[in-house]
Design a protein around this motif. Structure first.
Motif, PDB file in Angstrom:
ATOM      1  N   ASP A   1      43.675   0.613  -6.643  1.00  0.00           N
ATOM      2  CA  ASP A   1      44.120   1.023  -5.322  1.00  0.00           C
ATOM      3  C   ASP A   1      43.390   2.304  -4.946  1.00  0.00           C
ATOM      4  N   VAL A   2      43.921   3.004  -3.933  1.00  0.00           N
ATOM      5  CA  VAL A   2      43.237   4.203  -3.465  1.00  0.00           C
ATOM      6  C   VAL A   2      43.168   5.277  -4.548  1.00  0.00           C
ATOM      7  N   GLN A   3      44.049   5.208  -5.532  1.00  0.00           N
ATOM      8  CA  GLN A   3      44.024   6.158  -6.635  1.00  0.00           C
ATOM      9  C   GLN A   3      43.105   5.709  -7.775  1.00  0.00           C
ATOM     10  N   GLY A   4      42.630   4.474  -7.725  1.00  0.00           N
ATOM     11  CA  GLY A   4      41.818   3.930  -8.803  1.00  0.00           C
ATOM     12  C   GLY A   4      40.414   4.503  -8.812  1.00  0.00           C
ATOM     13  N   PRO A   5      39.673   4.309  -9.889  1.00  0.00           N
ATOM     14  CA  PRO A   5      38.313   4.837  -9.972  1.00  0.00           C
ATOM     15  C   PRO A   5      37.380   4.162  -8.972  1.00  0.00           C
ATOM     16  N   GLU A   6      36.508   4.961  -8.354  1.00  0.00           N
ATOM     17  CA  GLU A   6      35.539   4.433  -7.409  1.00  0.00           C
ATOM     18  C   GLU A   6      34.502   3.597  -8.149  1.00  0.00           C
ATOM     19  N   VAL A   7      34.131   2.473  -7.551  1.00  0.00           N
ATOM     20  CA  VAL A   7      33.139   1.620  -8.191  1.00  0.00           C
ATOM     21  C   VAL A   7      31.886   1.478  -7.334  1.00  0.00           C
ATOM     22  N   ALA A   8      32.000   1.617  -6.004  1.00  0.00           N
ATOM     23  CA  ALA A   8      30.849   1.462  -5.108  1.00  0.00           C
ATOM     24  C   ALA A   8      31.228   1.980  -3.731  1.00  0.00           C
ATOM     25  N   GLY A   9      30.234   2.120  -2.877  1.00  0.00           N
ATOM     26  CA  GLY A   9      30.452   2.552  -1.502  1.00  0.00           C
ATOM     27  C   GLY A   9      29.805   1.594  -0.526  1.00  0.00           C
ATOM     28  N   MET A  10      30.079   1.815   0.758  1.00  0.00           N
ATOM     29  CA  MET A  10      29.515   0.930   1.780  1.00  0.00           C
ATOM     30  C   MET A  10      29.410   1.667   3.111  1.00  0.00           C
ATOM     31  N   GLN A  11      28.316   1.436   3.802  1.00  0.00           N
ATOM     32  CA  GLN A  11      28.140   1.983   5.135  1.00  0.00           C
ATOM     33  C   GLN A  11      27.509   0.935   6.038  1.00  0.00           C
ATOM     34  N   THR A  12      27.604   1.145   7.333  1.00  0.00           N
ATOM     35  CA  THR A  12      27.016   0.233   8.300  1.00  0.00           C
ATOM     36  C   THR A  12      25.524   0.494   8.409  1.00  0.00           C
ATOM     37  N   LEU A  13      24.742  -0.562   8.513  1.00  0.00           N
ATOM     38  CA  LEU A  13      23.304  -0.411   8.712  1.00  0.00           C
ATOM     39  C   LEU A  13      23.026   0.447   9.939  1.00  0.00           C
ATOM     40  N   ALA A  14      22.128   1.400   9.780  1.00  0.00           N
ATOM     41  CA  ALA A  14      21.794   2.283  10.892  1.00  0.00           C
ATOM     42  C   ALA A  14      20.955   1.584  11.945  1.00  0.00           C
ATOM     43  N   ASP A  15      20.237   0.537  11.556  1.00  0.00           N
ATOM     44  CA  ASP A  15      19.304  -0.139  12.449  1.00  0.00           C
ATOM     45  C   ASP A  15      19.384  -1.637  12.186  1.00  0.00           C
ATOM     46  N   ASP A  16      19.573  -2.421  13.227  1.00  0.00           N
ATOM     47  CA  ASP A  16      19.686  -3.874  13.072  1.00  0.00           C
ATOM     48  C   ASP A  16      18.426  -4.497  12.489  1.00  0.00           C
ATOM     49  N   ALA A  17      17.302  -3.789  12.587  1.00  0.00           N
ATOM     50  CA  ALA A  17      16.055  -4.324  12.038  1.00  0.00           C
ATOM     51  C   ALA A  17      15.985  -4.168  10.523  1.00  0.00           C
ATOM     52  N   GLN A  18      16.887  -3.360   9.940  1.00  0.00           N
ATOM     53  CA  GLN A  18      16.873  -3.145   8.501  1.00  0.00           C
ATOM     54  C   GLN A  18      17.487  -4.332   7.771  1.00  0.00           C
ATOM     55  N   ARG A  19      17.072  -4.506   6.520  1.00  0.00           N
ATOM     56  CA  ARG A  19      17.564  -5.591   5.688  1.00  0.00           C
ATOM     57  C   ARG A  19      18.884  -5.179   5.016  1.00  0.00           C
ATOM     58  N   PRO A  20      19.943  -5.989   5.105  1.00  0.00           N
ATOM     59  CA  PRO A  20      21.152  -5.678   4.330  1.00  0.00           C
ATOM     60  C   PRO A  20      20.795  -5.570   2.854  1.00  0.00           C
ATOM     61  N   SER A  21      21.319  -4.555   2.188  1.00  0.00           N
ATOM     62  CA  SER A  21      20.895  -4.338   0.801  1.00  0.00           C
ATOM     63  C   SER A  21      21.870  -3.431   0.084  1.00  0.00           C
ATOM     64  N   TRP A  22      21.800  -3.507  -1.250  1.00  0.00           N
ATOM     65  CA  TRP A  22      22.476  -2.558  -2.119  1.00  0.00           C
ATOM     66  C   TRP A  22      21.485  -1.461  -2.501  1.00  0.00           C
ATOM     67  N   ALA A  23      21.926  -0.217  -2.434  1.00  0.00           N
ATOM     68  CA  ALA A  23      21.117   0.916  -2.881  1.00  0.00           C
ATOM     69  C   ALA A  23      21.643   1.408  -4.217  1.00  0.00           C
ATOM     70  N   CYS A  24      20.730   1.706  -5.137  1.00  0.00           N
ATOM     71  CA  CYS A  24      21.087   2.259  -6.432  1.00  0.00           C
ATOM     72  C   CYS A  24      20.822   3.762  -6.410  1.00  0.00           C
ATOM     73  N   TYR A  25      21.834   4.535  -6.766  1.00  0.00           N
ATOM     74  CA  TYR A  25      21.740   5.990  -6.796  1.00  0.00           C
ATOM     75  C   TYR A  25      21.474   6.463  -8.222  1.00  0.00           C
ATOM     76  N   PHE A  26      20.598   7.472  -8.339  1.00  0.00           N
ATOM     77  CA  PHE A  26      20.300   8.063  -9.636  1.00  0.00           C
ATOM     78  C   PHE A  26      20.637   9.547  -9.608  1.00  0.00           C
ATOM     79  N   ARG A  27      21.238   9.992 -10.670  1.00  0.00           N
ATOM     80  CA  ARG A  27      21.736  11.365 -10.777  1.00  0.00           C
ATOM     81  C   ARG A  27      20.582  12.341 -10.961  1.00  0.00           C
ATOM     82  N   THR A  28      20.672  13.478 -10.283  1.00  0.00           N
ATOM     83  CA  THR A  28      19.715  14.566 -10.466  1.00  0.00           C
ATOM     84  C   THR A  28      20.442  15.885 -10.297  1.00  0.00           C
ATOM     85  N   ASP A  29      19.949  16.909 -10.946  1.00  0.00           N
ATOM     86  CA  ASP A  29      20.494  18.253 -10.772  1.00  0.00           C
ATOM     87  C   ASP A  29      19.833  18.989  -9.609  1.00  0.00           C
TER      88      ASP A  29
END
Length: 268
Positions: free
Chosen positions: A55-83
């Motif tokens: 639920d809302v208290q559970g651990p986050e597993v992923a996020g989602m946002q609306t495509l900024a541009d209809d010409a863009q391809r729907p996709s999953w982005a992978c984030y990498f940690r950096t300092d």
């Protein structure tokens, strides 16, 4: 579940879906993985959807946002940690990559940047603030692997070795070679070569894999929900996997891992 309180630099830390249809995507992933979805307001960026386990208290597993541009391809982005987001962006550009979205403070959650490697494969950087990234990994319904598909694997080895310090470890994969990228003794990501079976116009890309309890059942359920199977459930050494596209066309992998084969990621 192995909840985590942080991710080491160079490790995948989060996955984020860019979709043209938030409602359809929420319905698909809630039904496929049993995720909970809730909305947070991010200053200057608007609403942002968070997927969690429980639920809302559970651990986050992923996020989602609306495509900024209809010409863009729907996709999953992978984030990498950096300092150091800006320092890593500078290194990416020096090694032939590109800055797509410059370093950006995401409220008090952290700082991100969107980049592309020297072959156009898009990925994101994350320096955590109050949000460390995924709160759970390597368990059913959570992200357990990320994978790059590209045409020039030697160039990818060079690029990611310079940017993240990854070392390549090749292993046989059916009639081709699969590359594990490692940090120390730990595998952090994988790579496959795009060959003639891929459309010439299809770009290099990263995708996340999510752990499922039964690959065949989950693949069939994805089709019932409007997704498509790109690679049917197949046995490989790490487990039984399938490649899917969701109803909007975003690619993702699912896998039922071979028990005990992959060591748990080191604690942070």
């Amino acid at each position: 579940m192995p909840e985590v309180n942080g991710h080491a630099p160079g490790w995948p830390s989060f996955a984020e879906l860019a979709t043209p249809d938030v409602k359809a995507s929420v319905g698909f992933y809630r039904s496929l993985f049993g995720w909970y979805a809730y909305t947070i307001a991010v200053a200057d960026l608007g609403d942002y959807e968070v997927f969690s386990i429980g639920d809302v208290q559970g651990p986050e597993v992923a996020g989602m946002q609306t495509l900024a541009d209809d010409a863009q391809r729907p996709s999953w982005a992978c984030y990498f940690r950096t300092d150091d987001v800006q320092g890593t962006v500078d290194l990416i550009k020096a090694e032939g990559g590109h800055e797509l979205v410059p370093p950006l403070d995401v409220s008090d959650l952290g700082q991100m940047a969107l980049c592309a490697d020297s072959q156009g494969g898009e990925f994101a950087l994350w320096r955590p603030g109050n949000m460390t990234g995924a709160g759970v990994v390597d368990e059913p319904w959570a992200m357990c692997w990320v994978e790059l598909a590209c045409r020039d694997v030697e160039e990818a080895r060079r690029f990611y070795g310079r940017v993240f310090g990854w070392k390549p470890l090749d292993r046989d994969y059916h009639d081709s070679v699969y590359t594990d990228f490692t940090l120390g003794d730990w595998p952090v990501a994988g790579m496959v070569q795009m060959d003639e079976r891929w459309p010439a116009s299809y770009p290099a890309h990263w995708i996340p894999y999510f752990w499922v309890e039964d690959c065949d059942v989950s693949a069939g359920r994805a089709v019932e929900l409007g997704g498509k199977i790109r690679i049917p459930p197949t046995d490989i050494q790490p487990g039984r996997y399938a490649m899917l596209t969701d109803p909007t066309g975003a690619r993702l992998g699912i896998i039922t891992p071979t028990p005990g084969l992959r060591p748990p990621r080191p604690g942070v």
